[in-house]
Design a protein around this motif. Structure first.
Motif, PDB file in Angstrom:
ATOM      1  N   PRO A 108       0.827  -1.215   0.000  1.00 53.97           N
ATOM      2  CA  PRO A 108       0.000   0.000   0.000  1.00 53.97           C
ATOM      3  C   PRO A 108       0.858   1.262   0.000  1.00 53.97           C
ATOM      4  O   PRO A 108       1.927   1.294   0.615  1.00 53.97           O
ATOM      5  CB  PRO A 108      -0.791  -0.120   1.305  1.00 53.97           C
ATOM      6  N   PHE A 109       0.396   2.278  -0.700  1.00 49.27           N
ATOM      7  CA  PHE A 109       1.026   3.593  -0.728  1.00 49.27           C
ATOM      8  C   PHE A 109      -0.027   4.628  -0.368  1.00 49.27           C
ATOM      9  O   PHE A 109      -1.202   4.479  -0.713  1.00 49.27           O
ATOM     10  CB  PHE A 109       1.546   3.940  -2.132  1.00 49.27           C
ATOM     11  N   LYS A 110       0.413   5.686   0.280  1.00 48.63           N
ATOM     12  CA  LYS A 110      -0.447   6.840   0.524  1.00 48.63           C
ATOM     13  C   LYS A 110       0.447   8.069   0.445  1.00 48.63           C
ATOM     14  O   LYS A 110       1.482   8.130   1.101  1.00 48.63           O
ATOM     15  CB  LYS A 110      -1.118   6.762   1.888  1.00 48.63           C
ATOM     16  N   VAL A 111       0.043   9.023  -0.402  1.00 46.83           N
ATOM     17  CA  VAL A 111       0.856  10.216  -0.646  1.00 46.83           C
ATOM     18  C   VAL A 111      -0.019  11.456  -0.558  1.00 46.83           C
ATOM     19  O   VAL A 111      -1.083  11.526  -1.182  1.00 46.83           O
ATOM     20  CB  VAL A 111       1.536  10.152  -2.037  1.00 46.83           C
ATOM     21  N   LYS A 112       0.444  12.424   0.204  1.00 49.79           N
ATOM     22  CA  LYS A 112      -0.224  13.725   0.287  1.00 49.79           C
ATOM     23  C   LYS A 112       0.461  14.655  -0.703  1.00 49.79           C
ATOM     24  O   LYS A 112       1.687  14.771  -0.712  1.00 49.79           O
ATOM     25  CB  LYS A 112      -0.104  14.286   1.702  1.00 49.79           C
ATOM     26  N   GLY A 113      -0.327  15.301  -1.541  1.00 51.73           N
ATOM     27  CA  GLY A 113       0.217  16.231  -2.522  1.00 51.73           C
ATOM     28  C   GLY A 113      -0.390  17.610  -2.352  1.00 51.73           C
ATOM     29  O   GLY A 113      -1.576  17.737  -2.043  1.00 51.73           O
ATOM     30  N   THR A 114       0.427  18.629  -2.547  1.00 49.62           N
ATOM     31  CA  THR A 114      -0.046  20.014  -2.511  1.00 49.62           C
ATOM     32  C   THR A 114       0.467  20.724  -3.760  1.00 49.62           C
ATOM     33  O   THR A 114       1.671  20.719  -4.027  1.00 49.62           O
ATOM     34  CB  THR A 114       0.444  20.737  -1.242  1.00 49.62           C
ATOM     35  N   MET A 115      -0.460  21.313  -4.494  1.00 46.87           N
ATOM     36  CA  MET A 115      -0.109  21.998  -5.734  1.00 46.87           C
ATOM     37  C   MET A 115       0.252  23.459  -5.457  1.00 46.87           C
ATOM     38  O   MET A 115      -0.456  24.143  -4.712  1.00 46.87           O
ATOM     39  CB  MET A 115      -1.281  21.941  -6.702  1.00 46.87           C
ATOM     40  N   PHE A 116       1.348  23.875  -6.060  1.00 45.40           N
ATOM     41  CA  PHE A 116       1.779  25.271  -5.997  1.00 45.40           C
ATOM     42  C   PHE A 116       1.863  25.791  -7.426  1.00 45.40           C
ATOM     43  O   PHE A 116       2.953  25.989  -7.971  1.00 45.40           O
ATOM     44  CB  PHE A 116       3.135  25.383  -5.284  1.00 45.40           C
ATOM     45  N   HIS A 117       0.695  25.969  -8.033  1.00 46.85           N
ATOM     46  CA  HIS A 117       0.605  26.392  -9.429  1.00 46.85           C
ATOM     47  C   HIS A 117       1.212  27.777  -9.588  1.00 46.85           C
ATOM     48  O   HIS A 117       0.963  28.647  -8.766  1.00 46.85           O
ATOM     49  CB  HIS A 117      -0.864  26.407  -9.844  1.00 46.85           C
ATOM     50  N   PRO A 118       2.016  28.021 -10.585  1.00 46.95           N
ATOM     51  CA  PRO A 118       2.484  27.156 -11.657  1.00 46.95           C
ATOM     52  C   PRO A 118       3.868  26.548 -11.390  1.00 46.95           C
ATOM     53  O   PRO A 118       4.470  25.957 -12.272  1.00 46.95           O
ATOM     54  CB  PRO A 118       2.558  28.105 -12.848  1.00 46.95           C
ATOM     55  N   LEU A 119       4.347  26.689 -10.164  1.00 40.88           N
ATOM     56  CA  LEU A 119       5.715  26.280  -9.848  1.00 40.88           C
ATOM     57  C   LEU A 119       5.911  24.768  -9.789  1.00 40.88           C
ATOM     58  O   LEU A 119       6.821  24.223 -10.402  1.00 40.88           O
ATOM     59  CB  LEU A 119       6.147  26.915  -8.520  1.00 40.88           C
ATOM     60  N   GLY A 120       5.089  24.068  -9.016  1.00 42.22           N
ATOM     61  CA  GLY A 120       5.280  22.630  -8.873  1.00 42.22           C
ATOM     62  C   GLY A 120       4.381  22.045  -7.805  1.00 42.22           C
ATOM     63  O   GLY A 120       3.380  22.649  -7.406  1.00 42.22           O
ATOM     64  N   MET A 121       4.762  20.868  -7.335  1.00 35.32           N
ATOM     65  CA  MET A 121       3.961  20.138  -6.350  1.00 35.32           C
ATOM     66  C   MET A 121       4.845  19.579  -5.247  1.00 35.32           C
ATOM     67  O   MET A 121       5.918  19.032  -5.522  1.00 35.32           O
ATOM     68  CB  MET A 121       3.206  18.998  -7.029  1.00 35.32           C
ATOM     69  N   ALA A 122       4.372  19.700  -4.016  1.00 37.47           N
ATOM     70  CA  ALA A 122       5.064  19.124  -2.856  1.00 37.47           C
ATOM     71  C   ALA A 122       4.377  17.805  -2.517  1.00 37.47           C
ATOM     72  O   ALA A 122       3.146  17.710  -2.561  1.00 37.47           O
ATOM     73  CB  ALA A 122       4.994  20.072  -1.671  1.00 37.47           C
ATOM     74  N   PHE A 123       5.184  16.807  -2.167  1.00 36.41           N
ATOM     75  CA  PHE A 123       4.656  15.491  -1.822  1.00 36.41           C
ATOM     76  C   PHE A 123       5.234  15.018  -0.496  1.00 36.41           C
ATOM     77  O   PHE A 123       6.427  15.215  -0.227  1.00 36.41           O
ATOM     78  CB  PHE A 123       5.013  14.460  -2.899  1.00 36.41           C
ATOM     79  N   GLU A 124       4.400  14.368   0.282  1.00 35.17           N
ATOM     80  CA  GLU A 124       4.833  13.701   1.508  1.00 35.17           C
ATOM     81  C   GLU A 124       4.300  12.279   1.435  1.00 35.17           C
ATOM     82  O   GLU A 124       3.089  12.066   1.308  1.00 35.17           O
ATOM     83  CB  GLU A 124       4.286  14.414   2.739  1.00 35.17           C
ATOM     84  N   ILE A 125       5.199  11.313   1.498  1.00 30.54           N
ATOM     85  CA  ILE A 125       4.778   9.911   1.438  1.00 30.54           C
ATOM     86  C   ILE A 125       4.386   9.477   2.845  1.00 30.54           C
ATOM     87  O   ILE A 125       5.218   9.462   3.754  1.00 30.54           O
ATOM     88  CB  ILE A 125       5.879   9.025   0.836  1.00 30.54           C
TER      89      ILE A 125
END
Length: 153
Positions: free
Chosen positions: A71-88
């Motif tokens: 199983p995987f679970k990832v939290k993503g936050t978009m910072f448009h238009p720069l990129g995306m932050a992820f925490e696994i």
């Protein structure tokens, strides 16, 4: 924990930044189509920019001759238009944090993809093996994103 910096001039999409953002949003609505090697995809939208994706996926075991479903679970936050932050949050790289950022190239007709972050694992304890496993993980994601992006355009 290892710091991974994947900033490669050859890591780019033949697409505009706008198209890459459509791809990023497709991960929320069509995760199983973007990453067909995953199963049981579920997305929880936290707010307009933050989401949590969870799924299961077969990964190779230590001996390489078999796989196991993880199983995987990832939290993503978009910072448009720069990129995306992820925490696994769950999976072999739980506790890892990374940022994917995008840079227009060739007058805007291409978009470079850069990844930086701290990765850790309770399964892979050797730093060099962990870095190699992370790079493999990122390459699979990039390839699947690339294939889906071609279908979008």
């Amino acid at each position: 924990m290892v710091f991974v910096e994947d900033i490669d001039e050859n890591s780019y999409f033949e697409a505009t930044l706008e198209s890459v953002w459509k791809l990023a949003k497709a991960h929320i609505s069509d995760g199983i189509k973007v990453h067909p090697n995953t199963k049981n995809n579920r997305t929880e939208v936290i707010n307009g920019t933050t989401f949590i994706n969870s799924w299961t996926q077969n990964i190779a075991t230590g001996n390489g001759s078999s796989t196991m479903e993880v199983p995987f679970k990832v939290k993503g936050t978009m910072f448009h238009p720069l990129g995306m932050a992820f925490e696994i949050l769950e999976g072999p790289f739980a506790g890892s944090k990374f940022f994917t950022y995008y840079a227009p190239m060739m007058g805007g007709s291409r978009t470079r993809v850069n990844v930086v972050g701290d990765f850790k694992s309770t399964i892979v304890t050797d730093d060099e093996k962990l870095k190699a496993a992370v790079m493999d993980f990122l390459q699979v994601l990039f390839y699947e994103d690339l294939q889906y992006l071609k279908k979008m355009t």
